[in-house]
Design a protein around this motif. Structure first.
Motif, PDB file in Angstrom:
ATOM      1  N   PRO A   1      32.659  17.478  30.677  1.00 18.29           N
ATOM      2  CA  PRO A   1      32.071  16.309  30.014  1.00 18.29           C
ATOM      3  C   PRO A   1      30.770  16.728  29.351  1.00 18.29           C
ATOM      4  CG  PRO A   1      31.640  16.219  32.368  1.00 18.29           C
ATOM      5  CD  PRO A   1      32.546  17.408  32.145  1.00 18.29           C
ATOM      6  N   VAL A   2      30.226  15.904  28.503  1.00 18.27           N
ATOM      7  CA  VAL A   2      29.049  16.279  27.711  1.00 18.27           C
ATOM      8  C   VAL A   2      27.871  16.682  28.600  1.00 18.27           C
ATOM      9  CG1 VAL A   2      28.174  13.899  27.505  1.00 18.27           C
ATOM     10  CG2 VAL A   2      27.621  15.598  25.740  1.00 18.27           C
ATOM     11  N   GLU A   3      27.723  16.060  29.762  1.00 18.34           N
ATOM     12  CA  GLU A   3      26.591  16.361  30.651  1.00 18.34           C
ATOM     13  C   GLU A   3      26.653  17.785  31.194  1.00 18.34           C
ATOM     14  OE1 GLU A   3      27.203  11.999  30.461  1.00 18.34           O
ATOM     15  OE2 GLU A   3      28.537  13.694  30.930  1.00 18.34           O
ATOM     16  N   PHE A   4      27.857  18.307  31.417  1.00 20.14           N
ATOM     17  CA  PHE A   4      27.999  19.648  31.986  1.00 20.14           C
ATOM     18  C   PHE A   4      27.835  20.755  30.948  1.00 20.14           C
ATOM     19  CE2 PHE A   4      30.658  18.490  36.012  1.00 20.14           C
ATOM     20  CZ  PHE A   4      29.495  18.031  36.614  1.00 20.14           C
ATOM     21  N   MET A   5      27.553  20.404  29.711  1.00 19.34           N
ATOM     22  CA  MET A   5      27.280  21.413  28.686  1.00 19.34           C
ATOM     23  C   MET A   5      25.968  22.148  28.980  1.00 19.34           C
ATOM     24  SD  MET A   5      29.571  21.609  26.135  1.00 19.34           S
ATOM     25  CE  MET A   5      28.693  22.066  24.632  1.00 19.34           C
ATOM     26  N   PHE A   6      25.060  21.511  29.703  1.00 16.20           N
ATOM     27  CA  PHE A   6      23.744  22.091  29.944  1.00 16.20           C
ATOM     28  C   PHE A   6      23.808  23.184  31.014  1.00 16.20           C
ATOM     29  CE2 PHE A   6      22.933  17.889  28.200  1.00 16.20           C
ATOM     30  CZ  PHE A   6      21.948  18.166  27.246  1.00 16.20           C
ATOM     31  N   GLU A   7      22.781  24.035  31.006  1.00 14.91           N
ATOM     32  CA  GLU A   7      22.675  25.110  31.999  1.00 14.91           C
ATOM     33  C   GLU A   7      22.638  24.524  33.414  1.00 14.91           C
ATOM     34  OE1 GLU A   7      22.366  28.454  31.745  1.00 14.91           O
ATOM     35  OE2 GLU A   7      21.779  28.907  29.666  1.00 14.91           O
ATOM     36  N   GLN A   8      23.076  25.332  34.377  1.00 15.27           N
ATOM     37  CA  GLN A   8      23.111  24.893  35.768  1.00 15.27           C
ATOM     38  C   GLN A   8      21.723  24.468  36.258  1.00 15.27           C
ATOM     39  OE1 GLN A   8      23.629  27.880  38.765  1.00 15.27           O
ATOM     40  NE2 GLN A   8      24.766  26.503  40.125  1.00 15.27           N
ATOM     41  N   SER A   9      20.686  25.179  35.853  1.00 17.01           N
ATOM     42  CA  SER A   9      19.329  24.841  36.308  1.00 17.01           C
ATOM     43  C   SER A   9      18.919  23.446  35.844  1.00 17.01           C
ATOM     44  CB  SER A   9      18.327  25.874  35.786  1.00 17.01           C
ATOM     45  OG  SER A   9      18.334  25.916  34.366  1.00 17.01           O
ATOM     46  N   VAL A  10      19.353  23.062  34.652  1.00 19.31           N
ATOM     47  CA  VAL A  10      19.040  21.722  34.134  1.00 19.31           C
ATOM     48  C   VAL A  10      19.789  20.661  34.940  1.00 19.31           C
ATOM     49  CG1 VAL A  10      19.142  20.214  32.111  1.00 19.31           C
ATOM     50  CG2 VAL A  10      18.624  22.648  31.823  1.00 19.31           C
ATOM     51  N   ILE A  11      21.060  20.950  35.216  1.00 17.67           N
ATOM     52  CA  ILE A  11      21.877  20.018  36.002  1.00 17.67           C
ATOM     53  C   ILE A  11      21.264  19.812  37.387  1.00 17.67           C
ATOM     54  CG2 ILE A  11      24.148  19.607  37.029  1.00 17.67           C
ATOM     55  CD1 ILE A  11      24.165  19.410  34.008  1.00 17.67           C
ATOM     56  N   LEU A  12      20.906  20.903  38.053  1.00 16.65           N
ATOM     57  CA  LEU A  12      20.335  20.806  39.403  1.00 16.65           C
ATOM     58  C   LEU A  12      19.012  20.051  39.389  1.00 16.65           C
ATOM     59  CD1 LEU A  12      21.123  24.367  40.840  1.00 16.65           C
ATOM     60  CD2 LEU A  12      22.349  22.212  41.216  1.00 16.65           C
ATOM     61  N   SER A  13      18.212  20.263  38.349  1.00 16.65           N
ATOM     62  CA  SER A  13      16.942  19.543  38.237  1.00 16.65           C
ATOM     63  C   SER A  13      17.197  18.047  38.097  1.00 16.65           C
ATOM     64  CB  SER A  13      16.155  20.068  37.031  1.00 16.65           C
ATOM     65  OG  SER A  13      14.930  19.381  36.886  1.00 16.65           O
ATOM     66  N   ALA A  14      18.203  17.681  37.320  1.00 17.10           N
ATOM     67  CA  ALA A  14      18.541  16.270  37.138  1.00 17.10           C
ATOM     68  C   ALA A  14      19.064  15.659  38.432  1.00 17.10           C
ATOM     69  CB  ALA A  14      19.578  16.113  36.024  1.00 17.10           C
ATOM     70  N   VAL A  15      19.840  16.431  39.180  1.00 16.94           N
ATOM     71  CA  VAL A  15      20.356  15.947  40.465  1.00 16.94           C
ATOM     72  C   VAL A  15      19.215  15.748  41.460  1.00 16.94           C
ATOM     73  CG1 VAL A  15      21.776  16.558  42.460  1.00 16.94           C
ATOM     74  CG2 VAL A  15      22.645  16.961  40.150  1.00 16.94           C
ATOM     75  N   GLN A  16      18.315  16.712  41.538  1.00 18.05           N
ATOM     76  CA  GLN A  16      17.196  16.641  42.479  1.00 18.05           C
ATOM     77  C   GLN A  16      16.247  15.486  42.169  1.00 18.05           C
ATOM     78  OE1 GLN A  16      15.528  20.568  42.249  1.00 18.05           O
ATOM     79  NE2 GLN A  16      17.245  21.525  43.360  1.00 18.05           N
ATOM     80  N   SER A  17      16.111  15.163  40.891  1.00 22.99           N
ATOM     81  CA  SER A  17      15.228  14.052  40.504  1.00 22.99           C
ATOM     82  C   SER A  17      15.901  12.692  40.685  1.00 22.99           C
ATOM     83  CB  SER A  17      14.803  14.211  39.040  1.00 22.99           C
ATOM     84  OG  SER A  17      15.908  14.005  38.164  1.00 22.99           O
TER      85      SER A  17
END
Length: 417
Positions: free
Chosen positions: A324-340
């Motif tokens: 999906p469009v959200e998973f296009m980003f780097e893993q570090s960005v995804i993890l930062s979004a999850v942690q926040s």
């Protein structure tokens, strides 16, 4: 005083104009009355001419369904021009009509034709026996044979579900027919709205699956130096609507302003994109060209470079990387979004079809050990509730985070030039 044939023809055209206009409005068929040249022939036969593309075809040469859709409009016109009260007897109006057209005709009978006419009709279709309201009365007529004589039993219809059962297979089919028609009406309204937005745009329009795609791609366009690329991203509110709109645009689009549909590369998006796999690729892109002269294209989000190893890992165990469009980003960005707390990832679950152990398991637990742990987040689903917040949150991130979208923006640039 002599009778001017031209003046008479003009008067007749004016009189029938309202009927033709109503048919065009409701049936979307351009129908006009053909006026014969001589006055003798004029009163002997008046015939409809219907437009099909660039051609005019007599109504009598069109299919039974199109002819039957015209008939009640003609009857209603005759009634409207008469000072007498009219009673109609109409047998099985659903004959020769596809499902959606039967429901549309039923709506016309209820909302238009019954206003000034008394109508008796027979039917086997739920499109008609579902009609309800103060002005509608419904009766179920059944042939009875007691061994000596045949008679008809008549009873008022209190519940259409009972009629569905009496119709045999319709008890199974009817609920599905009603749901399909409801979905059809909703899709038709959605496509009409999409077409309106395209018509009002002064630049190429790119349809994407949802509002979060619009926000993310607009931000990527600005942050990656594509500001001068004059395009408008629009939400189709679903992958299937993009498919339907593109298919309709192939038939009806007349201008050469580029129109592009872009799917996410998750299961649903890939499934919809597969409808267009047989079309030729647009040079220097992965887009498919649906109509070259009118510039209609379709594409899907490409797997970015940083996810190529993950794609290969999923493929090694017989799976396709969900993107999906959200998973296009780097893993570090995804993890930062999850942690926040901005991005909420949900465990995907499946049932093991085993007689001895009918268990429900999470997908990432099944894949653990088969895939690198750093890829397991890709096996989770994204909560719909957080998509808008994530799109807003990511908009404040640095331009470098949007690099995975450079390739899709480049391909869009190629398509619109």
């Amino acid at each position: 005083m002599s009778l001017d044939p031209n003046a008479l023809v003009k008067d007749i055209r004016l009189l029938t104009e309202s009927m033709s206009s109503e048919i065009l409005d409701r049936l979307k068929i351009d129908s006009t009355i053909n006026i014969p040249d001589s006055l003798q022939d004029l009163f002997r036969a008046l015939d409809f001419s219907t437009r099909f593309g660039q051609h005019e075809i007599p109504l009598i040469m069109r299919g039974d369904g199109i002819q039957s859709r015209h008939l009640p409009f003609i009857l209603n016109y005759i009634s409207a021009k008469s000072s007498q009260y009219h009673i109609w007897g109409y047998e099985e109006p659903e004959n020769s009509l596809e499902l959606s057209k039967a429901f549309e005709m039923a709506k016309d009978f209820q909302e238009r034709f019954s206003q000034e006419n008394q109508i008796f009709l027979t039917t086997h279709s739920p499109a008609f026996y579902d009609i309800s309201g103060r002005r509608a009365a419904k009766w179920y007529i059944e042939s009875m044979h007691d061994g000596e004589r045949v008679s008809s039993q008549i009873q008022s219809i209190a519940s259409t579900s009972n009629v569905d059962k009496a119709m045999g297979l319709l008890s199974v089919i009817t609920p599905r027919m009603k749901k399909v028609y409801s979905d059809y009406v909703e899709l038709k309204e959605s496509i009409t709205e999409m077409q309106s937005r395209v018509d009002s745009a002064e630049c190429p329009v790119i349809y994407v699956e949802g509002p979060s795609d619009v926000t993310i791609l607009n931000t990527a366009k600005e942050k990656l130096g594509f500001q001068e690329m004059n395009v408008r991203f629009e939400s189709a509110n679903g992958a299937s609507d993009i498919t339907q709109f593109l298919k309709i645009s192939i038939r009806v689009k007349r201008d050469n302003r580029p129109l592009i549909g872009i799917f996410d590369s998750d299961a649903r998006g890939r499934r919809e994109f597969d409808n267009f796999r047989n079309y030729h690729k647009l040079t220097d892109t992965e887009f498919r060209t649906l109509e070259r002269s009118r510039k209609i294209f379709v594409g899907a989000l490409d797997v970015p470079t940083h996810l190529k190893p993950a794609e290969a890992a999923f493929r090694s165990v017989g799976l396709t990387l969900p993107l999906p469009v959200e998973f296009m980003f780097e893993q570090s960005v995804i993890l930062s979004a999850v942690q926040s707390g901005t991005l909420n990832l949900i465990e995907r679950k499946a049932k093991i079809a085993n007689e001895e152990f009918p268990l429900e398991v999470t997908i990432d637990s099944v894949l653990k050990g088969k895939l690198d742990d750093s890829y397991l987040y890709l096996a989770k689903a994204i909560s719909d509730d957080c998509k808008t917040n994530f799109a807003t949150w990511i908009s404040d991130r640095p331009a470098n985070d949007f690099e995975p979208f450079r390739e899709i923006l480049r391909q869009i640039s190629v398509a619109i030039t």
